[in-house]
Design a protein around this motif. Sequence first.
Motif, mmCIF file in Angstrom:
data_model
loop_
_atom_site.group_PDB
_atom_site.id
_atom_site.type_symbol
_atom_site.label_atom_id
_atom_site.label_comp_id
_atom_site.label_asym_id
_atom_site.label_seq_id
_atom_site.Cartn_x
_atom_site.Cartn_y
_atom_site.Cartn_z
ATOM 1 N N TYR A 95 9.024 -30.260 -0.726
ATOM 2 C CA TYR A 95 8.840 -31.007 -1.967
ATOM 3 C C TYR A 95 10.093 -31.095 -2.836
ATOM 4 N N PHE A 96 10.963 -30.112 -2.741
ATOM 5 C CA PHE A 96 12.164 -30.086 -3.572
ATOM 6 C C PHE A 96 13.393 -29.915 -2.691
ATOM 7 N N LYS A 97 14.399 -30.737 -2.946
ATOM 8 C CA LYS A 97 15.638 -30.764 -2.167
ATOM 9 C C LYS A 97 16.816 -30.317 -3.028
ATOM 10 N N GLN A 98 17.914 -29.975 -2.373
ATOM 11 C CA GLN A 98 19.124 -29.590 -3.102
ATOM 12 C C GLN A 98 19.667 -30.773 -3.871
ATOM 13 N N PRO A 99 20.195 -30.572 -5.042
ATOM 14 C CA PRO A 99 20.215 -29.313 -5.769
ATOM 15 C C PRO A 99 18.827 -29.029 -6.334
ATOM 16 N N TYR A 100 18.326 -27.841 -6.108
ATOM 17 C CA TYR A 100 16.957 -27.488 -6.478
ATOM 18 C C TYR A 100 16.799 -27.372 -7.989
ATOM 19 N N PRO A 101 15.577 -27.608 -8.473
ATOM 20 C CA PRO A 101 15.321 -27.344 -9.888
ATOM 21 C C PRO A 101 15.453 -25.844 -10.175
ATOM 22 N N ALA A 102 15.685 -25.512 -11.421
ATOM 23 C CA ALA A 102 15.595 -24.108 -11.827
ATOM 24 C C ALA A 102 14.170 -23.655 -11.498
ATOM 25 N N ARG A 103 13.992 -22.365 -11.192
ATOM 26 C CA ARG A 103 12.677 -21.938 -10.717
ATOM 27 C C ARG A 103 12.382 -20.504 -11.123
ATOM 28 N N THR A 104 11.133 -20.271 -11.489
ATOM 29 C CA THR A 104 10.601 -18.933 -11.695
ATOM 30 C C THR A 104 9.374 -18.817 -10.810
ATOM 31 N N THR A 105 9.218 -17.674 -10.155
ATOM 32 C CA THR A 105 8.054 -17.443 -9.309
ATOM 33 C C THR A 105 7.445 -16.100 -9.674
#
Length: 128
Positions: A95-105
């Motif tokens: 669903y997400f490609k480089q450059p990736y969104p900032a992310r918290t998991t």
Amino acid sequence: MTIEYPGDPNTPRSHLPFSPATRVGNLIFVSGQASVDKTGKIIPDSFEGELRRSMENLRKVLESAGSDLAHVVQTRNYVRDDTDLPEFNRLYLDYFKQPYPARTTLSRCLGGLRYEIDCIAIAKDERS
């Protein structure tokens, strides 16, 4: 600035007191999207099934607000079980490609759901 509450009949709705998305200028804030149908009924499934349904719901909400997955700048992801984290990282790449969104998991969270995602995006017509 005006706060807008975009949505259409295909946008998943919840019986809980929140809007699927709010838009202020070119910023779009999407509430947590989970494995639910358009009425907000939870659809239990495997981890992969819930993640894919959540992502499709996210896609619908973004489109109704004038954006898409390519314009997401930050995601927050909620994974119930630590054992699903490797699968989560693998599926996320669909669903997400480089450059990736900032992310918290976050893991070890959620009750009856296996996965949920919320995000911040920019409107397609405003991207530079």
